[in-house]
Write a protein that holds these residues in place. Structure first.
Motif, PDB file in Angstrom:
ATOM      1  N   GLN A 226       1.044  -1.242   0.219  1.00 21.48           N
ATOM      2  CA  GLN A 226      -0.017  -0.020   0.020  1.00 21.48           C
ATOM      3  C   GLN A 226       0.823   1.235   0.215  1.00 21.48           C
ATOM      4  O   GLN A 226       0.538   2.079   0.687  1.00 21.48           O
ATOM      5  CB  GLN A 226      -0.952  -0.039   1.179  1.00 21.48           C
ATOM      6  CG  GLN A 226      -1.873  -1.140   1.119  1.00 21.48           C
ATOM      7  CD  GLN A 226      -2.675  -1.459   0.150  1.00 21.48           C
ATOM      8  OE1 GLN A 226      -3.280  -0.368  -0.431  1.00 21.48           O
ATOM      9  NE2 GLN A 226      -2.780  -2.639  -0.696  1.00 21.48           N
ATOM     10  N   TYR A 227       1.752   1.237  -0.836  1.00 18.55           N
ATOM     11  CA  TYR A 227       2.674   2.269  -1.121  1.00 18.55           C
ATOM     12  C   TYR A 227       2.099   3.492  -1.801  1.00 18.55           C
ATOM     13  O   TYR A 227       1.437   3.348  -2.797  1.00 18.55           O
ATOM     14  CB  TYR A 227       4.006   2.002  -1.847  1.00 18.55           C
ATOM     15  CG  TYR A 227       4.857   3.190  -2.035  1.00 18.55           C
ATOM     16  CD1 TYR A 227       5.764   3.705  -1.129  1.00 18.55           C
ATOM     17  CD2 TYR A 227       4.973   3.854  -3.305  1.00 18.55           C
ATOM     18  CE1 TYR A 227       6.418   4.831  -1.348  1.00 18.55           C
ATOM     19  CE2 TYR A 227       6.045   4.431  -3.577  1.00 18.55           C
ATOM     20  CZ  TYR A 227       6.738   5.230  -2.614  1.00 18.55           C
ATOM     21  OH  TYR A 227       7.605   6.113  -2.769  1.00 18.55           O
ATOM     22  N   ARG A 228       2.325   4.744  -1.225  1.00 17.60           N
ATOM     23  CA  ARG A 228       1.546   5.989  -1.776  1.00 17.60           C
ATOM     24  C   ARG A 228       2.395   6.677  -2.916  1.00 17.60           C
ATOM     25  O   ARG A 228       3.737   7.040  -2.423  1.00 17.60           O
ATOM     26  CB  ARG A 228       1.385   6.915  -0.658  1.00 17.60           C
ATOM     27  CG  ARG A 228       0.360   6.509   0.162  1.00 17.60           C
ATOM     28  CD  ARG A 228       0.103   7.413   1.530  1.00 17.60           C
ATOM     29  NE  ARG A 228       0.044   8.633   1.143  1.00 17.60           N
ATOM     30  CZ  ARG A 228      -1.280   9.204   1.415  1.00 17.60           C
ATOM     31  NH1 ARG A 228      -2.318   8.141   1.439  1.00 17.60           N
ATOM     32  NH2 ARG A 228      -1.852  10.111   0.952  1.00 17.60           N
ATOM     33  N   VAL A 229       2.136   6.542  -4.022  1.00 18.31           N
ATOM     34  CA  VAL A 229       2.961   7.299  -5.128  1.00 18.31           C
ATOM     35  C   VAL A 229       2.475   8.739  -5.250  1.00 18.31           C
ATOM     36  O   VAL A 229       1.316   9.099  -5.600  1.00 18.31           O
ATOM     37  CB  VAL A 229       2.727   6.431  -6.502  1.00 18.31           C
ATOM     38  CG1 VAL A 229       3.516   7.181  -7.457  1.00 18.31           C
ATOM     39  CG2 VAL A 229       3.073   5.133  -6.377  1.00 18.31           C
ATOM     40  N   MET A 230       3.431   9.659  -5.278  1.00 17.21           N
ATOM     41  CA  MET A 230       3.118  11.172  -5.214  1.00 17.21           C
ATOM     42  C   MET A 230       3.867  11.506  -6.605  1.00 17.21           C
ATOM     43  O   MET A 230       4.782  11.092  -7.084  1.00 17.21           O
ATOM     44  CB  MET A 230       3.720  11.718  -4.159  1.00 17.21           C
ATOM     45  CG  MET A 230       3.294  11.240  -2.770  1.00 17.21           C
ATOM     46  SD  MET A 230       1.557  11.251  -2.358  1.00 17.21           S
ATOM     47  CE  MET A 230       1.356  13.018  -2.115  1.00 17.21           C
ATOM     48  N   ASP A 231       3.202  12.599  -7.125  1.00 23.51           N
ATOM     49  CA  ASP A 231       3.695  13.349  -8.229  1.00 23.51           C
ATOM     50  C   ASP A 231       3.439  14.592  -7.870  1.00 23.51           C
ATOM     51  O   ASP A 231       3.192  15.104  -7.080  1.00 23.51           O
ATOM     52  CB  ASP A 231       3.005  12.651  -9.564  1.00 23.51           C
ATOM     53  CG  ASP A 231       1.629  12.980  -9.862  1.00 23.51           C
ATOM     54  OD1 ASP A 231       0.968  13.967  -8.919  1.00 23.51           O
ATOM     55  OD2 ASP A 231       1.051  12.388 -10.684  1.00 23.51           O
ATOM     56  N   GLU A 280      -2.202   4.559 -14.122  1.00 22.22           N
ATOM     57  CA  GLU A 280      -0.937   4.050 -14.430  1.00 22.22           C
ATOM     58  C   GLU A 280      -0.149   4.839 -15.030  1.00 22.22           C
ATOM     59  O   GLU A 280       1.345   4.925 -14.872  1.00 22.22           O
ATOM     60  CB  GLU A 280      -1.246   2.623 -15.292  1.00 22.22           C
ATOM     61  CG  GLU A 280       0.305   1.976 -15.533  1.00 22.22           C
ATOM     62  CD  GLU A 280      -0.171   0.489 -16.196  1.00 22.22           C
ATOM     63  OE1 GLU A 280       0.874   0.249 -16.907  1.00 22.22           O
ATOM     64  OE2 GLU A 280      -1.044  -0.111 -15.855  1.00 22.22           O
ATOM     65  N   ASN A 281      -0.570   5.873 -15.872  1.00 20.03           N
ATOM     66  CA  ASN A 281       0.285   6.510 -16.639  1.00 20.03           C
ATOM     67  C   ASN A 281       1.039   7.566 -15.748  1.00 20.03           C
ATOM     68  O   ASN A 281       1.857   7.967 -15.905  1.00 20.03           O
ATOM     69  CB  ASN A 281      -0.576   7.356 -17.582  1.00 20.03           C
ATOM     70  CG  ASN A 281      -0.943   6.519 -18.998  1.00 20.03           C
ATOM     71  OD1 ASN A 281      -0.066   5.620 -19.255  1.00 20.03           O
ATOM     72  ND2 ASN A 281      -1.921   7.035 -19.561  1.00 20.03           N
ATOM     73  N   ARG A 282       0.101   7.928 -14.808  1.00 21.98           N
ATOM     74  CA  ARG A 282       0.842   8.996 -13.755  1.00 21.98           C
ATOM     75  C   ARG A 282       1.707   8.326 -12.899  1.00 21.98           C
ATOM     76  O   ARG A 282       2.871   8.810 -12.490  1.00 21.98           O
ATOM     77  CB  ARG A 282      -0.276   9.387 -12.643  1.00 21.98           C
ATOM     78  CG  ARG A 282      -1.413  10.468 -13.332  1.00 21.98           C
ATOM     79  CD  ARG A 282      -2.390  10.981 -12.409  1.00 21.98           C
ATOM     80  NE  ARG A 282      -1.629  11.650 -11.352  1.00 21.98           N
ATOM     81  CZ  ARG A 282      -2.239  12.347 -10.185  1.00 21.98           C
ATOM     82  NH1 ARG A 282      -3.559  12.114  -9.910  1.00 21.98           N
ATOM     83  NH2 ARG A 282      -1.421  12.902  -9.145  1.00 21.98           N
ATOM     84  N   ILE A 283       1.518   7.004 -12.662  1.00 23.68           N
ATOM     85  CA  ILE A 283       2.820   6.208 -11.767  1.00 23.68           C
ATOM     86  C   ILE A 283       3.945   6.081 -12.713  1.00 23.68           C
ATOM     87  O   ILE A 283       5.142   6.480 -12.190  1.00 23.68           O
ATOM     88  CB  ILE A 283       2.123   4.734 -11.453  1.00 23.68           C
ATOM     89  CG1 ILE A 283       1.134   4.966 -10.445  1.00 23.68           C
ATOM     90  CG2 ILE A 283       3.458   4.091 -10.946  1.00 23.68           C
ATOM     91  CD1 ILE A 283       0.456   3.662 -10.302  1.00 23.68           C
ATOM     92  N   ARG A 284       3.978   5.877 -13.926  1.00 24.59           N
ATOM     93  CA  ARG A 284       5.094   5.690 -14.868  1.00 24.59           C
ATOM     94  C   ARG A 284       5.650   6.967 -15.090  1.00 24.59           C
ATOM     95  O   ARG A 284       7.113   7.024 -15.179  1.00 24.59           O
ATOM     96  CB  ARG A 284       4.781   5.120 -16.161  1.00 24.59           C
ATOM     97  CG  ARG A 284       4.204   3.350 -16.113  1.00 24.59           C
ATOM     98  CD  ARG A 284       3.854   3.026 -17.360  1.00 24.59           C
ATOM     99  NE  ARG A 284       3.416   1.523 -17.345  1.00 24.59           N
ATOM    100  CZ  ARG A 284       4.123   0.609 -17.208  1.00 24.59           C
ATOM    101  NH1 ARG A 284       5.641   0.747 -17.253  1.00 24.59           N
ATOM    102  NH2 ARG A 284       3.769  -0.584 -17.295  1.00 24.59           N
ATOM    103  N   ALA A 285       4.818   8.033 -15.074  1.00 26.39           N
ATOM    104  CA  ALA A 285       5.533   9.502 -15.347  1.00 26.39           C
ATOM    105  C   ALA A 285       6.733   9.835 -14.348  1.00 26.39           C
ATOM    106  O   ALA A 285       7.117  10.362 -14.346  1.00 26.39           O
ATOM    107  CB  ALA A 285       4.586  10.616 -15.499  1.00 26.39           C
ATOM    108  N   THR A 286       6.303   8.995 -13.119  1.00 26.41           N
ATOM    109  CA  THR A 286       7.336   9.377 -11.776  1.00 26.41           C
ATOM    110  C   THR A 286       8.660   8.576 -12.021  1.00 26.41           C
ATOM    111  O   THR A 286       9.599   8.554 -11.053  1.00 26.41           O
ATOM    112  CB  THR A 286       6.572   9.137 -10.692  1.00 26.41           C
ATOM    113  OG1 THR A 286       6.502   7.744 -10.332  1.00 26.41           O
ATOM    114  CG2 THR A 286       5.339   9.828 -10.313  1.00 26.41           C
TER     115      THR A 286
END
Length: 320
Positions: A226-231, A280-286
């Protein structure tokens, strides 16, 4: 019973009409009704449209209505009522009886004593008596294999209930240990403690729990849950698995998010798919890579091995 949608007709519905039991039998022979238990009938057409779990719950209500004393449901039957993960529906109805009662199993009902020794019962909102939630989980850990036992314990410890689940207060590992201590043998205590040690209340769904067990057994590094991915816009996603050293996100795709209304939150299946793609696009953008898998991989270690290996995750221990 709140979870069973059909009316159950019994001879007790009209105790002063001698012809009523014969009327029920006649309607069953004609195909209008179907007998689901001795003296218990429901509409045949509606019964045929129910899912397997709804039929199983109907059998529990029928048994309760015809029993001399309210039965205490336990083991896998209690697991169904509590909503614990399971590999399959139980093959019978399992009730807890006192040690030495002499009552035998019959007619699809298995009478058993609790594997956890002393029995703590609880009345559910639907009116059925069941072993309490912690004891039920401990009992299931003695019945299921390790992956499914972990799925049960993860659900018990989870502090964020699913949309259809309510919870008065979180269960802690110390609470579970108190019940484990009551088990009558060292072998049973060791078996459940192994599950408890591995369990993590951060896991949300059975597929995540099963995946995590096989990830460990296959020798992959342990992920963060449950990791929080931030952009730059803020929170991009909360992901199922995260391997920091390999910049890899792992996502288990259960069918529920695309099919069940409580998870879709009013969206169409197409909109859910679009939202998942944008997420998923937002995750990959990081700068993170993403590997996704479904139920077939979550229940098959070799298929999961292939997916994680293709994603570039190394095995750090080939003989766990």
């Amino acid at each position: 019973m709140a979870d069973f949608p059909l009316r159950i007709r019994t001879s007790a519905d009209k105790p002063y009409e001698e012809a009523w039991p014969r009327e029920l039998s006649r309607r069953a022979k004609s195909g209008e009704l179907i007998r689901i238990r001795h003296g218990c009938y429901v509409d045949a057409q509606s019964w045929g449209q129910l899912e397997d779990e709804q039929r199983y719950r109907g059998m529990l209500e029928a048994m309760t209505r015809t029993a001399r004393r309210p039965p205490l449901f336990g083991a896998e039957t209690a697991g169904v009522l509590w909503g614990f993960p399971r590999p399959d529906l139980p093959p019978d109805i399992q009730v807890i009886v006192p040690v030495g009662s002499g009552r035998k199993s019959s007619n699809g009902v298995r009478r058993m004593t609790s594997p956890a020794g002393e029995v703590s019962a609880e009345a559910m909102d639907c009116g059925l008596r069941v072993t309490d939630k912690i004891q039920t989980a401990v009992d299931l850990c003695l019945i299921y294999d390790f992956p499914w036992a972990v799925a049960v314990m993860d659900r018990l410890l989870n502090t964020k209930p699913l949309p259809a689940e309510s919870r008065k207060c979180p269960v802690t590992k110390a609470d579970v240990e108190d019940v484990i201590a009551l088990l009558p043998s060292g072998a049973k205590r060791r078996k459940v403690r192994r599950v408890l040690d591995f369990a993590d209340g951060s896991a949300m769904y059975p597929g995540e729990s099963l995946s995590r067990v096989y990830i460990a057994e296959l020798g992959f590094p342990a992920p963060e849950l449950q990791y929080r991915v931030m952009d730059e816009l803020g929170l991009a996603a909360v992901v199922d698995f995260w391997w920091k050293d390999h910049a890899l996100v792992g996502e288990f795709d259960g069918r529920g998010k695309y099919q069940k209304p409580e998870y879709m939150q009013g969206k169409t299946a197409a909109q859910v798919v679009i939202d998942e793609k944008n997420r998923e696009n937002r995750i990959r953008a990081t700068g993170k890579n993403v590997v996704r898998w479904e139920w077939k991989e979550a229940t098959n270690p070799q298929l999961l091995l292939q997916e994680l290996t293709k994603a570039g995750l190394p095995r750090i221990n080939r003989r766990p």
